[in-house]
Design a protein around this motif. Sequence first.
Motif, mmCIF file in Angstrom:
data_model
loop_
_atom_site.group_PDB
_atom_site.id
_atom_site.type_symbol
_atom_site.label_atom_id
_atom_site.label_comp_id
_atom_site.label_asym_id
_atom_site.label_seq_id
_atom_site.Cartn_x
_atom_site.Cartn_y
_atom_site.Cartn_z
ATOM 1 N N VAL A 173 -65.491 -36.637 31.063
ATOM 2 C CA VAL A 173 -66.882 -37.717 30.060
ATOM 3 C C VAL A 173 -67.184 -38.134 29.157
ATOM 4 C CG1 VAL A 173 -68.884 -37.377 30.258
ATOM 5 C CG2 VAL A 173 -68.142 -35.131 31.679
ATOM 6 N N SER A 174 -67.023 -39.217 29.212
ATOM 7 C CA SER A 174 -67.128 -40.555 28.356
ATOM 8 C C SER A 174 -68.013 -41.153 28.207
ATOM 9 C CB SER A 174 -66.200 -41.880 28.599
ATOM 10 O OG SER A 174 -66.636 -42.368 29.796
ATOM 11 N N LEU A 175 -68.444 -41.392 26.481
ATOM 12 C CA LEU A 175 -70.006 -41.906 26.667
ATOM 13 C C LEU A 175 -69.342 -43.317 26.114
ATOM 14 C CD1 LEU A 175 -73.053 -41.977 26.234
ATOM 15 C CD2 LEU A 175 -72.905 -40.577 23.996
ATOM 16 N N SER A 176 -69.652 -44.419 26.309
ATOM 17 C CA SER A 176 -69.769 -46.047 25.492
ATOM 18 C C SER A 176 -70.708 -46.644 24.831
ATOM 19 C CB SER A 176 -68.932 -47.282 26.811
ATOM 20 O OG SER A 176 -67.674 -45.700 27.644
ATOM 21 N N PHE A 177 -70.767 -47.812 24.452
ATOM 22 C CA PHE A 177 -72.075 -47.882 23.790
ATOM 23 C C PHE A 177 -71.673 -49.243 23.444
ATOM 24 C CE2 PHE A 177 -74.328 -49.663 19.854
ATOM 25 C CZ PHE A 177 -75.280 -49.747 20.459
ATOM 26 N N LYS A 178 -72.023 -50.556 23.916
ATOM 27 C CA LYS A 178 -71.526 -51.910 23.850
ATOM 28 C C LYS A 178 -70.610 -52.225 24.227
ATOM 29 C CE LYS A 178 -74.966 -53.540 20.165
ATOM 30 N NZ LYS A 178 -74.950 -54.189 18.863
ATOM 31 N N GLY A 179 -70.655 -51.434 25.738
ATOM 32 C CA GLY A 179 -68.646 -51.462 26.656
ATOM 33 C C GLY A 179 -68.144 -51.290 25.291
ATOM 34 N N GLU A 180 -68.011 -50.772 24.643
ATOM 35 C CA GLU A 180 -66.652 -49.735 24.137
ATOM 36 C C GLU A 180 -66.932 -47.728 24.107
ATOM 37 O OE1 GLU A 180 -64.908 -51.597 20.505
ATOM 38 O OE2 GLU A 180 -66.980 -51.245 20.281
ATOM 39 N N GLU A 181 -66.163 -47.906 25.116
ATOM 40 C CA GLU A 181 -65.659 -46.455 24.484
ATOM 41 C C GLU A 181 -65.876 -45.553 23.233
ATOM 42 O OE1 GLU A 181 -62.931 -42.749 25.683
ATOM 43 O OE2 GLU A 181 -63.510 -43.609 27.565
ATOM 44 N N ARG A 182 -66.643 -44.634 22.876
ATOM 45 C CA ARG A 182 -66.464 -44.054 21.498
ATOM 46 C C ARG A 182 -66.392 -42.910 21.570
ATOM 47 N NH1 ARG A 182 -68.856 -47.700 18.237
ATOM 48 N NH2 ARG A 182 -69.146 -49.475 18.891
ATOM 49 N N ILE A 183 -66.843 -41.935 22.388
ATOM 50 C CA ILE A 183 -66.310 -40.124 22.706
ATOM 51 C C ILE A 183 -65.757 -39.389 24.112
ATOM 52 C CG2 ILE A 183 -67.120 -37.896 22.411
ATOM 53 C CD1 ILE A 183 -69.958 -39.522 20.851
ATOM 54 N N ARG A 184 -65.113 -39.221 24.156
ATOM 55 C CA ARG A 184 -64.654 -38.853 25.259
ATOM 56 C C ARG A 184 -64.244 -37.370 25.662
ATOM 57 N NH1 ARG A 184 -61.332 -40.148 30.969
ATOM 58 N NH2 ARG A 184 -61.663 -41.984 29.996
ATOM 59 N N PHE A 185 -64.651 -36.472 25.909
ATOM 60 C CA PHE A 185 -63.930 -35.526 26.693
ATOM 61 C C PHE A 185 -63.331 -35.107 27.854
ATOM 62 C CE2 PHE A 185 -68.815 -36.815 25.303
ATOM 63 C CZ PHE A 185 -69.080 -35.345 24.146
ATOM 64 N N SER A 186 -62.389 -33.868 27.143
ATOM 65 C CA SER A 186 -61.328 -33.898 28.107
ATOM 66 C C SER A 186 -60.680 -32.714 27.933
ATOM 67 C CB SER A 186 -60.133 -34.833 27.834
ATOM 68 O OG SER A 186 -59.400 -34.801 26.582
ATOM 69 N N ALA A 187 -60.294 -31.713 29.097
ATOM 70 C CA ALA A 187 -59.339 -30.822 28.754
ATOM 71 C C ALA A 187 -58.164 -30.959 27.675
ATOM 72 C CB ALA A 187 -58.837 -30.159 30.239
ATOM 73 N N SER A 223 -64.413 -31.251 19.825
ATOM 74 C CA SER A 223 -65.991 -31.369 19.819
ATOM 75 C C SER A 223 -66.431 -32.866 20.060
ATOM 76 C CB SER A 223 -67.238 -31.910 18.346
ATOM 77 O OG SER A 223 -67.644 -30.819 17.675
ATOM 78 N N GLY A 224 -65.011 -33.412 21.027
ATOM 79 C CA GLY A 224 -64.952 -33.777 21.496
ATOM 80 C C GLY A 224 -63.393 -35.569 21.392
ATOM 81 N N THR A 225 -62.816 -36.138 21.583
ATOM 82 C CA THR A 225 -62.493 -37.212 21.402
ATOM 83 C C THR A 225 -62.757 -38.426 21.014
ATOM 84 O OG1 THR A 225 -60.518 -35.850 22.280
ATOM 85 C CG2 THR A 225 -60.454 -38.215 21.781
ATOM 86 N N PHE A 226 -63.058 -38.550 19.272
ATOM 87 C CA PHE A 226 -64.221 -40.111 19.448
ATOM 88 C C PHE A 226 -62.901 -40.840 18.472
ATOM 89 C CE2 PHE A 226 -67.082 -37.939 16.076
ATOM 90 C CZ PHE A 226 -67.490 -36.914 17.605
ATOM 91 N N ILE A 264 -66.602 -28.349 34.677
ATOM 92 C CA ILE A 264 -65.401 -27.057 33.384
ATOM 93 C C ILE A 264 -64.076 -28.450 33.362
ATOM 94 C CG2 ILE A 264 -64.069 -25.224 34.340
ATOM 95 C CD1 ILE A 264 -66.724 -24.020 35.563
ATOM 96 N N LEU A 265 -64.170 -28.141 31.944
ATOM 97 C CA LEU A 265 -62.654 -28.389 31.673
ATOM 98 C C LEU A 265 -61.454 -27.537 31.371
ATOM 99 C CD1 LEU A 265 -63.880 -30.495 28.465
ATOM 100 C CD2 LEU A 265 -63.916 -31.356 31.454
ATOM 101 N N PHE A 266 -61.587 -26.033 31.204
ATOM 102 C CA PHE A 266 -61.113 -25.352 31.383
ATOM 103 C C PHE A 266 -61.825 -24.149 31.922
ATOM 104 C CE2 PHE A 266 -60.613 -25.310 26.943
ATOM 105 C CZ PHE A 266 -60.449 -24.081 26.317
ATOM 106 N N GLU A 267 -60.994 -22.538 32.229
ATOM 107 C CA GLU A 267 -61.490 -21.488 32.543
ATOM 108 C C GLU A 267 -60.083 -20.587 32.460
ATOM 109 O OE1 GLU A 267 -64.768 -19.026 34.639
ATOM 110 O OE2 GLU A 267 -64.470 -20.634 35.105
ATOM 111 N N ASP A 268 -60.389 -18.998 31.953
ATOM 112 C CA ASP A 268 -59.336 -17.892 32.060
ATOM 113 C C ASP A 268 -60.259 -16.996 31.971
ATOM 114 O OD1 ASP A 268 -56.240 -18.148 31.223
ATOM 115 O OD2 ASP A 268 -57.444 -16.761 30.455
ATOM 116 N N GLU A 269 -59.594 -15.947 32.867
ATOM 117 C CA GLU A 269 -60.474 -14.653 33.032
ATOM 118 C C GLU A 269 -59.871 -13.419 31.866
ATOM 119 O OE1 GLU A 269 -60.468 -13.609 36.703
ATOM 120 O OE2 GLU A 269 -62.052 -15.080 37.132
#
Length: 297
Positions: free
Chosen positions: A92-106, A155-158, A194-199
């Motif tokens: 998931v990525s969140l952009s503001f004014k055309g620039e990516e600001r925060i990305r969430f990845s496993a 908490s995300g990749t800024f 889901i980004l990752f899961e382990d039992e």
Amino acid sequence: MSVDGNISSETVNSDPPRGGVVIRGGDSLAAVCGVNASKRRRVEHHSFGEGDCSWRVEASQGLMTDSKQTDMLVEELGLPQMPEMVFLDNTVSLSFKGEERIRFSAKDALATVSLIPDPNVKVAATSKWREARKDSEYIDRETLKFDWTFTPDYSGTFSNIPPHKIRDVEHEWEVINVEKLTRRDPILFFQDLILFEDELSDNGCAMLNVKLRAMKTCFLLLLRFYLRVDDVMVRVIDSRFYTEPSWSVIVWEHTKREASIPELRAQDIGYSEITRPDEISPKLTVLSQKTQVIELN
């Protein structure tokens, strides 16, 4: 392309996660997402905003990593073991004014897992985990050299956010508006990945997921890590990101909760409730909580 308030989706080839935080691993991890060029991912995005505040959230969803990708992650990140299920293409990525600001990845989350075992988890549970995975070529059978609960410091990749743009709350309106979130307004965009899961080798559950929803008046994203070590403890780490269409800031709330299983049993909390993160989270002890504001202009 999407227009204000509308959702658009497309299917594209996998591309490597990006981000601006300093974490283990290097650019060679980009190859992980391209190991199998025939794999594809679904991408959906939603745009919103008012005036000169233009927001865009993009969510991609793909298949679970295969053994070759997992081996590459193990080598690059230096962890002796990966979670049983890793979804590199779920981002998931969140952009503001055309620039990516925060990305969430496993990948970025796993790169923050400690190489030192968690001292708060009982040795007995650690021994069970190690015995269940004794056939793994990556496991040192004398010493478990990492946090096998996969608890990330993440908490995300800024990106494009200088440190001085992250500050304490200064105004009364800089809060997560619960009243707006609890209205029965139409949800314009929703994702739960889901980004990752382990039992934990049948000794519990470790899961990182990202959930978001956009409505006409507000946007909320929740990054949640849920850990349950059976007969030992439960841990929930939440990072919430909230904004509104006319804002140029994000309210960022980070909370860590935890409780031992004996403590929960003393409150007559049963196993079924413990296994449901949404239900058990409010009943855990708050270990830390902090709210900050991210300025984007």
